[in-house]
Design a protein around this motif. Structure first.
Motif, short mmCIF file in Angstrom:
data_model
loop_
_atom_site.label_atom_id
_atom_site.label_comp_id
_atom_site.label_asym_id
_atom_site.label_seq_id
_atom_site.Cartn_x
_atom_site.Cartn_y
_atom_site.Cartn_z
N VAL A 83 0.94 -1.53 -0.34
CA VAL A 83 0.32 -0.07 0.40
C VAL A 83 1.16 1.11 -0.16
N HIS A 84 1.92 1.32 0.53
CA HIS A 84 2.63 2.47 0.72
C HIS A 84 3.64 2.75 -0.71
N GLU A 85 3.57 1.93 -1.20
CA GLU A 85 4.11 1.77 -2.53
C GLU A 85 3.30 2.53 -4.00
N LEU A 86 2.11 1.96 -3.49
CA LEU A 86 1.25 2.07 -4.04
C LEU A 86 0.64 3.47 -4.11
N SER A 95 5.70 13.56 -0.69
CA SER A 95 6.94 13.19 -0.21
C SER A 95 6.56 12.36 1.53
N HIS A 96 7.03 11.61 1.67
CA HIS A 96 6.56 10.97 3.08
C HIS A 96 6.42 12.11 4.17
N GLY A 97 5.60 11.54 5.16
CA GLY A 97 5.31 12.10 6.11
C GLY A 97 4.43 11.59 6.52
ZN LIG Z 1 8.15 5.75 0.15
#
Ligand SMILES: [Zn+2]
Length: 120
Positions: A83-86, A95-97
């Protein structure tokens, strides 16, 4: 986790289900660092030989993800990583956060996202 044909199939299935909920094309999923290295160089530019370090990677422009099955500890970790990659594929500008993590949680709970519209 140990990659066998059953697990491989399961990962493709999970990826397909979430891709359709996130309104993105079903990605090609690489499951070993060997598969990353076997891709054409331009396709996996940015992370090839370093891929082994990560749980997963998203090559956003290519509709391609890498799930580092060897590093994934269990099924929950697996689903999280997919799920993270999708989410990277669906929200390529993000971006991440905090906001990113919230979207991952919503995705895991089954939320659907409309198709990505490139912002003007
Ligand atoms: Zn990532």
């Amino acid at each position: 986790m140990k990659l066998d044909p059953d697990l491989r199939l399961k990962i493709y299935e999970i990826s397909g289900i979430y891709a359709s909920r996130f309104s993105i094309p079903e990605p090609k999923v690489l499951l070993t660092t060997r598969e990353v290295l076997d891709m054409p160089r331009e396709t996996t530019e940015g992370a090839r030989t370093s891929a082994y370090k990560y749980l997963g990677l998203s090559y956003n422009k290519q509709s391609l993800i890498f799930i580092n099955v060897r590093k994934v500890s269990d099924e929950k970790d697996l689903e999280n990583t997919i799920v993270h990659e999708l989410i990277h594929q669906r929200f390529p500008y993000l971006s991440h956060g905090k906001r990113f993590n919230k979207l991952v949680r919503q995705g895991l709970r089954g939320k659907k996202f409309p198709p990505y519209q490139k912002r003007k």
